[in-house]
Design an enzyme around this catalytic site. Structure first.
Site, PDB file in Angstrom:
ATOM      1  N   ARG A  35    -102.627  -7.975   2.637  1.00 45.22           N
ATOM      2  CA  ARG A  35    -104.016  -7.610   2.904  1.00 45.22           C
ATOM      3  C   ARG A  35    -104.564  -6.574   1.912  1.00 45.22           C
ATOM      4  O   ARG A  35    -105.765  -6.525   1.655  1.00 45.22           O
ATOM      5  CB  ARG A  35    -104.156  -7.073   4.333  1.00 45.22           C
ATOM      6  N   ASP A 144    -118.365  -1.705  16.212  1.00 49.44           N
ATOM      7  CA  ASP A 144    -117.140  -2.024  15.481  1.00 49.44           C
ATOM      8  C   ASP A 144    -116.804  -0.830  14.605  1.00 49.44           C
ATOM      9  O   ASP A 144    -117.700  -0.076  14.202  1.00 49.44           O
ATOM     10  CB  ASP A 144    -117.324  -3.287  14.626  1.00 49.44           C
TER      11      ASP A 144
END
Length: 280
Positions: A35, A144
């Site tokens: 990632r 978020d």
């Protein structure tokens, strides 16, 4: 692929834990390495040693990169009407509540909203259950930790492709039509408030919600952080509110005031003595 050694991984996982409550055990090292390859390319580093030094810096550059790192490590997998049984339950619940209390206002929280498909799905269900003027009695907060995700929310709300998919998926999930998607999109953009928020911290305003969606988020936390996040969510749920978790999640806190009414769906059965102010 640029390798990530054990020491570097432990430093990264400690920062991810501190910044966002993310739990990255050793088994996640390859995941993190994969990632973060793009972050190495975009920062211009040839290996993880200088990158780790950057994210440990108490500087604006360090803080910005820590936020980008959390974004890269967060799995933002979502879809319209994901886990459709939740939205079927919500539709039935709204019909019942609006029938019993025609003037009732509804306040929703999509916690960990990712790229916006969840709050848009909530808005579509509200439109179907409450009618064309649904936006006059509904407010939706979408939060978020990832600023990039919040920007994607704005794009999702305006995307013609998303709205077409909304109509198709709604018909498949609830076996009916969600109405004028163009009108829905305009109202959704107006009625869905976006906010950056870490689930391990209290919301900055004292709000209470009738329905909270927090799905497939806290599974990435360690057990202590999961309980902390759940307690903060429960503090904001109204006396007869509904809480939706993800398919792999469950209520960890022993609370006699909550009933499991459907798969990963909890309804509150008490009325708090000190109800906090509704958000409009």
């Amino acid at each position: 692929m640029i390798p990530l050694d054990t020491t570097q991984f432990h430093e990264i996982s400690a920062i991810a834990q501190q910044e966002a409550g993310l739990h990255l055990p050793e088994a996640k090292r390859n995941f993190a390495m994969s990632r973060l390859q793009r972050r190495l390319r975009e920062t211009g580093y040839a290996n993880f040693a200088p990158y780790v030094r950057l994210i440990k810096e108490v500087t604006e550059a360090g803080a910005q990169e820590r936020a980008r790192m959390i974004s890269a490590l967060t799995t933002n997998v979502t879809d319209l009407f994901r886990e459709g049984h939740h939205f079927k339950y919500l539709h039935a619940w709204l019909l019942t509540q609006s029938s019993r209390h025609p003037s009732r206002r509804f306040v929703f929280w999509s916690a960990g909203c990712s790229s916006g498909e969840e709050p848009l799905s909530i808005a579509a269900v509200c439109a179907a259950a409450l009618g064309r003027n649904w936006s006059q009695t509904v407010s939706i907060l979408a939060t978020d930790i990832d600023e990039v995700a919040l920007q994607r929310c704005r794009e999702t709300f305006q995307s013609p492709a998303s709205l077409q998919r909304l109509r198709e998926r709604f018909a498949l999930t609830l076996d009916s039509d969600c109405g004028d998607v163009g009108h829905l999109a305009q109202n959704a953009t107006e009625k869905i408030a976006l906010m950056r928020h870490n689930l391990l911290e209290p919301l900055p305003a004292r709000l209470t919600f009738d329905v909270i969606f927090c799905r497939n988020v806290i599974i990435y936390f360690d057990s202590g952080s999961q309980e902390t996040a759940q307690r903060l969510l429960l503090e904001r749920l109204s006396g007869d509110g509904v809480l939706f978790f993800g398919h792999s999640e469950r209520l960890l806190i022993e609370e006699q005031s909550f009933s499991l009414v459907a798969p990963t769906t909890y309804e509150r059965t008490d009325v708090p003595q000190n109800e906090v102010a509704k958000w409009d």
